[in-house]
Design a protein around this motif. Structure first.
Motif, PDB file in Angstrom:
ATOM      1  N   VAL A   1       0.853  -1.187   0.000  1.00 31.88           N
ATOM      2  CA  VAL A   1       0.000   0.000   0.000  1.00 31.88           C
ATOM      3  C   VAL A   1       0.888   1.236   0.000  1.00 31.88           C
ATOM      4  CG1 VAL A   1      -0.204   0.026   2.521  1.00 31.88           C
ATOM      5  CG2 VAL A   1      -1.979   1.111   1.135  1.00 31.88           C
ATOM      6  N   GLN A   2       0.411   2.307  -0.594  1.00 26.94           N
ATOM      7  CA  GLN A   2       1.172   3.562  -0.621  1.00 26.94           C
ATOM      8  C   GLN A   2       1.063   4.285   0.713  1.00 26.94           C
ATOM      9  OE1 GLN A   2      -0.188   5.873  -3.990  1.00 26.94           O
ATOM     10  NE2 GLN A   2       1.095   4.741  -5.410  1.00 26.94           N
ATOM     11  N   PRO A   3       2.041   5.104   1.050  1.00 27.77           N
ATOM     12  CA  PRO A   3       1.937   5.915   2.274  1.00 27.77           C
ATOM     13  C   PRO A   3       0.645   6.718   2.277  1.00 27.77           C
ATOM     14  CG  PRO A   3       4.152   6.035   1.384  1.00 27.77           C
ATOM     15  CD  PRO A   3       3.342   5.292   0.368  1.00 27.77           C
TER      16      PRO A   3
ATOM     17  N   LEU B   1      -5.355  -0.401   5.057  1.00 30.09           N
ATOM     18  CA  LEU B   1      -5.518  -1.855   4.910  1.00 30.09           C
ATOM     19  C   LEU B   1      -6.309  -2.357   6.100  1.00 30.09           C
ATOM     20  CD1 LEU B   1      -2.018  -3.355   3.886  1.00 30.09           C
ATOM     21  CD2 LEU B   1      -4.109  -3.347   2.513  1.00 30.09           C
ATOM     22  N   ARG B   2      -7.027  -3.450   5.896  1.00 32.32           N
ATOM     23  CA  ARG B   2      -7.689  -4.119   7.017  1.00 32.32           C
ATOM     24  C   ARG B   2      -7.201  -5.556   7.077  1.00 32.32           C
ATOM     25  NH1 ARG B   2     -13.984  -5.565   8.529  1.00 32.32           N
ATOM     26  NH2 ARG B   2     -13.670  -7.138   6.904  1.00 32.32           N
ATOM     27  N   LEU B   3      -6.599  -5.901   8.193  1.00 29.95           N
ATOM     28  CA  LEU B   3      -6.167  -7.270   8.432  1.00 29.95           C
ATOM     29  C   LEU B   3      -7.271  -8.035   9.155  1.00 29.95           C
ATOM     30  CD1 LEU B   3      -2.511  -6.691   9.698  1.00 29.95           C
ATOM     31  CD2 LEU B   3      -3.364  -6.868   7.346  1.00 29.95           C
TER      32      LEU B   3
ATOM     33  N   SER C   1      -3.899   5.801   7.425  1.00 26.23           N
ATOM     34  CA  SER C   1      -2.763   6.736   7.411  1.00 26.23           C
ATOM     35  C   SER C   1      -1.439   5.984   7.560  1.00 26.23           C
ATOM     36  CB  SER C   1      -2.927   7.765   8.529  1.00 26.23           C
ATOM     37  OG  SER C   1      -4.126   8.467   8.397  1.00 26.23           O
ATOM     38  N   LEU C   2      -1.289   4.954   6.776  1.00 25.01           N
ATOM     39  CA  LEU C   2      -0.116   4.101   6.903  1.00 25.01           C
ATOM     40  C   LEU C   2       1.162   4.838   6.526  1.00 25.01           C
ATOM     41  CD1 LEU C   2      -1.697   0.805   5.637  1.00 25.01           C
ATOM     42  CD2 LEU C   2      -0.465   1.052   7.791  1.00 25.01           C
TER      43      LEU C   2
ATOM     44  N   SER D   1       4.906   1.518   0.846  1.00 26.81           N
ATOM     45  CA  SER D   1       5.943   2.084  -0.008  1.00 26.81           C
ATOM     46  C   SER D   1       5.319   2.722  -1.233  1.00 26.81           C
ATOM     47  CB  SER D   1       6.914   0.982  -0.452  1.00 26.81           C
ATOM     48  OG  SER D   1       7.857   1.475  -1.380  1.00 26.81           O
ATOM     49  N   SER D   2       5.961   3.762  -1.720  1.00 26.91           N
ATOM     50  CA  SER D   2       5.503   4.401  -2.950  1.00 26.91           C
ATOM     51  C   SER D   2       6.248   3.824  -4.152  1.00 26.91           C
ATOM     52  CB  SER D   2       5.714   5.912  -2.867  1.00 26.91           C
ATOM     53  OG  SER D   2       7.059   6.213  -2.575  1.00 26.91           O
TER      54      SER D   2
END
Length: 122
Positions: A11-13, A17-19, A83-84, A121-122
């Protein structure tokens, strides 16, 4: 007795996500559930815990961004991550223990899942 995590990925910064963690083989509603994470070269660290009462506890690093929830009808615990940041990159593990005092310490928990990779990461 088993915990199976799912929902990890890239996922991008700033993304979300939902675990999910599906439990089997024990009485889920009677167990404290938690999420830990481990980044490369680092020790496993506490992320969040949810008691049988529904009370929650979060690490300072994720407070206000992550939310833990449980569904006792589905024997599943969730971790909603918003807001990862790149520093959230790690393998995320689900954990369970019958001791109602289990909380933020790794050794509090007797049941562990295999982990799911989260990469920001982007």
């Amino acid at each position: 007795v088993q915990l199976v995590e799912s929902g990890g990925g890239l996922v991008q910064p700033g993304g979300s996500l939902r675990l999910s963690c599906a439990a089997s083989g024990f009485t889920f509603s009677r167990y404290v559930m938690a999420w830990f994470r481990q980044a490369p070269g680092k020790e496993r660290e506490f992320v969040a815990a949810i008691k049988t009462s529904g009370n929650t506890h979060y690490a300072d690093s994720v407070k206000g961004r992550f939310a833990i929830a449980r569904d006792n009808t589905k024997n599943t615990v969730y971790l909603q991550m918003n807001s990862l940041k790149p520093e959230d990159t790690a393998v995320y593990y689900c954990a369970a223990d019958q001791n109602r005092y289990a909380d933020a310490i790794f050794s509090d928990y007797s049941i562990w899942g295999q982990g799911t990779q989260v990469t920001v990461s982007s």
